[in-house]
Design an enzyme around this catalytic site. Structure first.
Site, mmCIF file in Angstrom:
data_model
loop_
_atom_site.group_PDB
_atom_site.id
_atom_site.type_symbol
_atom_site.label_atom_id
_atom_site.label_comp_id
_atom_site.label_asym_id
_atom_site.label_seq_id
_atom_site.Cartn_x
_atom_site.Cartn_y
_atom_site.Cartn_z
ATOM 1 N N GLU A 1 90.707 122.335 147.448
ATOM 2 C CA GLU A 1 89.289 122.374 147.088
ATOM 3 C C GLU A 1 88.530 121.272 147.816
ATOM 4 O O GLU A 1 87.394 121.444 148.226
ATOM 5 C CB GLU A 1 89.103 122.237 145.575
ATOM 6 C CG GLU A 1 89.516 120.891 145.012
ATOM 7 C CD GLU A 1 89.293 120.790 143.519
ATOM 8 O OE1 GLU A 1 88.804 121.762 142.923
ATOM 9 O OE2 GLU A 1 89.621 119.739 142.950
ATOM 10 N N ILE B 1 94.835 110.627 134.098
ATOM 11 C CA ILE B 1 94.581 109.342 133.452
ATOM 12 C C ILE B 1 95.641 109.018 132.409
ATOM 13 O O ILE B 1 96.197 107.921 132.386
ATOM 14 C CB ILE B 1 93.178 109.335 132.807
ATOM 15 C CG1 ILE B 1 92.102 109.494 133.892
ATOM 16 C CG2 ILE B 1 92.950 108.042 132.020
ATOM 17 C CD1 ILE B 1 90.694 109.673 133.337
ATOM 18 N N GLY C 1 89.046 121.139 139.674
ATOM 19 C CA GLY C 1 89.967 122.229 139.969
ATOM 20 C C GLY C 1 91.389 121.977 139.529
ATOM 21 O O GLY C 1 92.294 122.738 139.889
ATOM 22 N N GLY D 1 94.767 115.760 145.916
ATOM 23 C CA GLY D 1 93.492 115.248 145.448
ATOM 24 C C GLY D 1 93.019 114.059 146.259
ATOM 25 O O GLY D 1 93.496 113.797 147.365
ATOM 26 N N ILE D 2 92.102 113.304 145.673
ATOM 27 C CA ILE D 2 91.505 112.178 146.371
ATOM 28 C C ILE D 2 91.920 110.881 145.694
ATOM 29 O O ILE D 2 92.145 110.843 144.484
ATOM 30 C CB ILE D 2 89.967 112.324 146.380
ATOM 31 C CG1 ILE D 2 89.331 111.312 147.335
ATOM 32 C CG2 ILE D 2 89.385 112.216 144.992
ATOM 33 C CD1 ILE D 2 87.870 111.594 147.591
#
Length: 445
Positions: free
Chosen positions: A243, A318, A341, A218-219
């Protein structure tokens, strides 16, 4: 008529092009880097002239003028499929609204008519000799958007890199209503430096990685920290199937770790669907035969992911509760990001024969009031949206460790999660687990 003559015939100002928008229309701004900056500014000028115009976008990377110029929503209502930090601010202020979705289904919302498009506006690379415009950094569900649209306006930008795609990567001049030109640089989101907690979490995940795996990361700070660890390691022949491509992958390409040679499908190609990163990343991707864009319906399809066999998915979250449920998009009722995603990749990784899925988070956080709170909680009750159900969660990682949630009973889930919680909260979490009847007298303390 040549394609250049047709281009000239359809070339108009942004102000002229947005006259296509009528009262009650749905306007689609596409997603991330394909956001049409000049057309957005021109449409915002029509505040008070048009009524009930709904705009749809995702992961905004620069201020949205239909929001900034119409905060009272006199003319425009802005809607997002997934929130960037800017979108989150708009949602917090009541100036934008989130639309729940799974990324693998995003295109189907258009093809099935759930998401109507009266006018599509999108930024593209300059036209080639055959009259084609490349979608560049955003493949996602671009084809589904333009297929659903009554009218199409292209914003041509020479700073948009050209990315070769599996499918759904371009549109022809014959299929558009208007063309406008704007060479303001497309939006960037350079990676920030990872923090100490990011590096500690990355160190917990790194031992699970091995030569030849295909990565989806992810980012954010932790993925960038992990990218740095991999770049400096002895790992080799890694693959990319993600993605969203961000600067974390750039480090891996530059260090020679990403070759994509071991991928059983799309061999030799790093596959992505949307991009969010620095200008350096964009320049690297431009005309790069080693990288291929593909629709989200392909990239995020668990069937595609399953075929990659040695697949590793790493995403942020989170909160988690003692049952192993994970929230990645809200804090209580406050919206933060979106489902995106995460569930797609968690599902696909579990189906892959040697797949692994990691959901990572700091064990705690310090609020604005200076009080530390745990990100591992007894149970969800305060409006938090469950992004990944406990049945689909595999590994949960914090700075204190990485634990597997698959195939274990509730008492063992609670024990494992408490072992990676912040030490200040472990005793209270044990008491909560006892009250919730998910703790054995013989559990480790």
């Amino acid at each position: 008529m040549s394609v250049y003559e047709e281009y000239k015939k359809k070339l108009v100002s942004a102000d002229e092009a947005v006259k296509l928008v009528k009262d009650g229309d749905w306007v689609d701004y596409s997603q991330t880097c394909t956001f049409p900056k000049a057309l957005d500014a021109a449409l915002a000028k029509r505040k008070g002239e048009v009524k009930d115009v709904k705009i749809r976008s995702a992961i905004s990377m620069q201020p949205i003028q239909v929001v900034e110029q119409d905060p009272e929503q006199e003319s425009f209502t802005f809607n997002v499929w997934h929130c960037s930090g800017l979108d989150r601010k708009y949602v917090d202020q009541g100036k934008a609204f989130y639309t729940p979705m799974l990324f693998r289904y995003n295109g189907s919302y258009y093809t099935k008519g759930y998401a109507p498009v009266n006018v599509a506006m999108l930024t593209v690379a300059p036209m080639d000799k055959n009259g084609n415009f490349n979608f560049g950094l955003t493949n996602c569900c671009m084809q589904e958007i333009v297929d659903a649209a009554d009218h199409i306006i292209l914003e041509v930008n020479e700073t948009m890199p050209i990315i070769y795609g599996l499918e759904g990567d371009h549109i022809n001049i014959k299929d558009v209503d208007y063309v406008v030109e704007n060479n303001d640089p497309v939006g960037t989101a350079p990676a920030g430096d990872p923090g100490e907690i990011d590096r500690q979490i990355a160190n917990q995940i790194f031992p699970y990685l091995y030569d030849g795996i295909t990565l989806q990361i992810g980012i954010g700070g932790m993925p960038n920290a992990l990218g740095g660890l991999i770049a400096e390691s002895d790992l080799k022949d890694l693959g990319m199937h993600t993605e969203l491509i961000s600067d974390g992958y750039l480090k891996l390409y530059q260090s020679g770790k990403l070759t994509n040679k071991k991928k059983p499908i799309n061999t030799g190609k790093g596959v992505f669907s949307i991009c969010n990163g620095s200008r350096e990343l964009y320049d690297y991707m431009d005309h790069n035969f080693d990288i291929m864009s593909a629709p989200m319906s392909y990239v995020n399809n668990p069937g595609t992911i399953k075929a990659l066999d040695h697949f590793v998915s790493i995403n942020g979250c989170i909160k988690a509760d003692l049952y192993g449920q994970v929230c990645s998009e809200t804090v209580g009722t406050r919206h933060i990001s979106g489902t995106g995603g995460q569930l797609d990749f968690a599902t696909g990784a579990l189906e892959a024969e040697h797949g692994q899925s990691f959901l990572a988070m700091p064990s705690s956080r310090v609020g604005k009031d200076g009080v530390r709170v745990s990100n591992i909680i007894p149970h969800f009750t305060g409006g938090d949206v469950i992004t990944t159900p406990r049945t689909s969660v595999q590994y949960i990682a914090t700075e204190y460790g990485c634990v597997n949630m698959q195939g274990v009973p509730t008492w063992e889930r609670a024990e494992r999660l408490i072992s990676v919680a912040h030490p200040d909260f472990r005793d209270d979490l044990i008491k909560a687990a006892e009250e919730q009847k998910i703790w054995r007298a013989s559990n480790k303390r």
